[in-house]
Scaffold this motif. Sequence first.
Motif, PDB file in Angstrom:
ATOM      1  N   ASN A 100      37.865  46.102  41.873  1.00  0.00           N
ATOM      2  CA  ASN A 100      37.538  45.693  40.503  1.00  0.00           C
ATOM      3  C   ASN A 100      38.281  44.442  40.070  1.00  0.00           C
ATOM      4  O   ASN A 100      38.369  44.126  38.884  1.00  0.00           O
ATOM      5  N   ALA A 101      38.844  43.702  41.033  1.00  0.00           N
ATOM      6  CA  ALA A 101      39.589  42.482  40.672  1.00  0.00           C
ATOM      7  C   ALA A 101      38.644  41.296  40.549  1.00  0.00           C
ATOM      8  O   ALA A 101      37.711  41.132  41.346  1.00  0.00           O
ATOM      9  N   GLY A 158      36.061  34.796  36.084  1.00  0.00           N
ATOM     10  CA  GLY A 158      35.027  35.817  36.174  1.00  0.00           C
ATOM     11  C   GLY A 158      34.458  36.035  37.557  1.00  0.00           C
ATOM     12  O   GLY A 158      33.761  37.028  37.792  1.00  0.00           O
ATOM     13  N   ALA A 159      34.737  35.152  38.509  1.00  0.00           N
ATOM     14  CA  ALA A 159      34.228  35.319  39.870  1.00  0.00           C
ATOM     15  C   ALA A 159      34.901  36.516  40.527  1.00  0.00           C
ATOM     16  O   ALA A 159      36.096  36.748  40.321  1.00  0.00           O
ATOM     17  N   PRO A 160      34.173  37.286  41.321  1.00  0.00           N
ATOM     18  CA  PRO A 160      34.771  38.456  41.962  1.00  0.00           C
ATOM     19  C   PRO A 160      35.744  38.059  43.070  1.00  0.00           C
ATOM     20  O   PRO A 160      35.541  37.058  43.768  1.00  0.00           O
ATOM     21  N   GLU A 206      38.518  30.987  46.922  1.00  0.00           N
ATOM     22  CA  GLU A 206      37.718  30.125  47.784  1.00  0.00           C
ATOM     23  C   GLU A 206      36.785  29.239  46.978  1.00  0.00           C
ATOM     24  O   GLU A 206      36.617  28.052  47.284  1.00  0.00           O
ATOM     25  N   HIS A 207      36.164  29.778  45.920  1.00  0.00           N
ATOM     26  CA  HIS A 207      35.155  29.015  45.199  1.00  0.00           C
ATOM     27  C   HIS A 207      35.741  27.813  44.462  1.00  0.00           C
ATOM     28  O   HIS A 207      35.016  26.900  44.077  1.00  0.00           O
ATOM     29  N   ILE A 208      37.059  27.786  44.295  1.00  0.00           N
ATOM     30  CA  ILE A 208      37.723  26.625  43.696  1.00  0.00           C
ATOM     31  C   ILE A 208      38.158  25.649  44.779  1.00  0.00           C
ATOM     32  O   ILE A 208      37.838  24.450  44.752  1.00  0.00           O
ATOM     33  N   TRP A 209      38.860  26.156  45.770  1.00  0.00           N
ATOM     34  CA  TRP A 209      39.515  25.289  46.750  1.00  0.00           C
ATOM     35  C   TRP A 209      38.581  24.751  47.820  1.00  0.00           C
ATOM     36  O   TRP A 209      38.891  23.728  48.445  1.00  0.00           O
ATOM     37  N   ASN A 211      45.900  38.937  30.560  1.00  0.00           N
ATOM     38  CA  ASN A 211      44.579  39.071  31.167  1.00  0.00           C
ATOM     39  C   ASN A 211      44.030  40.457  30.854  1.00  0.00           C
ATOM     40  O   ASN A 211      44.384  41.441  31.505  1.00  0.00           O
ATOM     41  N   GLU A 212      43.182  40.544  29.858  1.00  0.00           N
ATOM     42  CA  GLU A 212      42.643  41.842  29.427  1.00  0.00           C
ATOM     43  C   GLU A 212      41.737  42.458  30.475  1.00  0.00           C
ATOM     44  O   GLU A 212      41.462  43.666  30.430  1.00  0.00           O
ATOM     45  N   ASN A 213      41.267  41.658  31.416  1.00  0.00           N
ATOM     46  CA  ASN A 213      40.404  42.173  32.487  1.00  0.00           C
ATOM     47  C   ASN A 213      41.184  42.438  33.773  1.00  0.00           C
ATOM     48  O   ASN A 213      40.584  42.621  34.834  1.00  0.00           O
ATOM     49  N   TYR A 214      42.501  42.476  33.674  1.00  0.00           N
ATOM     50  CA  TYR A 214      43.330  42.674  34.866  1.00  0.00           C
ATOM     51  C   TYR A 214      43.015  44.025  35.517  1.00  0.00           C
ATOM     52  O   TYR A 214      42.846  45.032  34.841  1.00  0.00           O
TER      53      TYR A 214
END
Length: 550
Positions: free
Chosen positions: A117-118, A123-125, A189-192, A227-230
């Motif tokens: 669930n991280a 927002g990317a999984p 990965e999607h950033i770097w 981070n409320e979605n932590y």
Amino acid sequence: MNYSVRHNDYSISIFIVLCGIGILLFCFIAGCVDDSSSSTNVGNLTNVPANDVIIPVASPSSMTYTSNMQKGGIPSSSLIYEGLVIKDIDGKFDPALAQSWNVSDDAKTWTFHLVQNATWNDGAPFTCADVKFTNDYMKANNLTMGYVLSDVQSIDCPDNNTAVFNLVTPYSAFLDQISRTPGITISPEHIWQNINDPQHYQDSQMIGTGPFIFTQAVPGYYQYTTNENYHGRVPAIPGVVLKMITNPDSQVLALENGEIDVVSGITPAVAQSLSGNSNISVYSINDTGACEVAFNMAQYPANISAFRHAMSHAVDRDTISSIFGTGRPTETTFLLPTLAGNAVNPADVGMYNYNLTEAQKLLAAAGFVKNSDGVLIGPDGNPVTITIPLGSKGDAVNDKIIAVLKNDWAQLGISVSTVYYEDSTQYRKAANANPVFIDSFPVLLHDDADSLGNFAVTPLQETNYYNYNDPEYNSLVAQVKNTTNQAAIQEMAYKMQDLLAKDVPTVPVASTDTLVAYRTDRFTGWDIGPGYHSIMDPRVLENLTPVQSS
């Protein structure tokens, strides 16, 4: 694993101690955060929630590096980024981005079952692809933190939530390698994958999976929101503000004035002065640092075993420990009992008792004799003189340690001088050209049997700072890496400590504590018990509860 990089370079030792804080001071970004609850102005920050924790930081130097992959933070002290596991206070491992793991019998294949669930802050999984990418990308681009994963040959992703690490050689303490100083954090990965020049890239997004998100900065201030979605325990505080205060006295004054909430690293005298303030409390984080008088066994007279034995009895641990004001003498060969537990060989405790008479007898038996002027003459026929290199001028603690050594060693007829090196490279060369040096180190590198590898020579570590090379010792280190049986590891660790007691490549002197003062009228929960070595540890911040105003 290159222990000589992790422990033996003085400059790296200092960097490691500071890098947990360094990750928090990454770079400047703009923006602001709004909160529906009451807010306040902190310096030039606006709309800061009243219950943000305000922590002082002393240096902006850590802001200059390019990215988390170049100089990453310790996983246990990074607010934004996470590793796979975190080492717990009792030597066990807590889940982070891995919820469980298992290892093959030969300690060569490690399988991590990732949390499901991280998500990254955008927002990317989070998936196994990020784990594999972090390893592959750092090594392909020769990035600094890639050395932490030098034992990893490849990473497989059988599915999104499973990461299989295939090691070059068996490694029973691989969890230590990836979780403790400096450890490794996972990058998105999607950033770097779109960064073509990571050597010079200045990361301004800092997208992580951790309990806090870096949201805004102005000169002298940096803010993180919770981070409320932590995926783990969400902190009860709305966020953290780092306030730049370079002077320690100014930090204490700011605490007294209520401008900040906590100060770490105060002196015993300051702690005593704060005792009368009803809104301030002080606690101790035990065993956060240590020092040793080490020998370069390639240099005369430290290349003579009897000389090292003699000098091990000429180090006054009690007096040196009192210099620090906190902490206690270290009477073991290398590992600290409070951290390493039953990995410490009790037979080797107290091997280096302070006794100048015994030191003089051992020196005489080895051919070191005082002349009529009280000067110690060595087997080579020359006066014994020791030059000790130091990292920089102005270190009051090191100067006091040297003063103690000079006084005691003068009684043995030995002349001691010092040379200071501001440049870390020059210091390293000097340490390798002189027989004695003073080393400081973070205790988390000395908390289990795997730490004893610092003294080994292996295919991956061709030398060590002490120039110690014992075939039996090297073989034991290799065997420890190849077994997961804890009883067998303990037995081999005991043998290694026996060898260190016999050969004396170093004389551990003292472990030190860190005193922390905090505002009791702002938050409770700072002192959550032994083992958490930083007020920046997310587990400490997760434990805080705002004090309700009456």
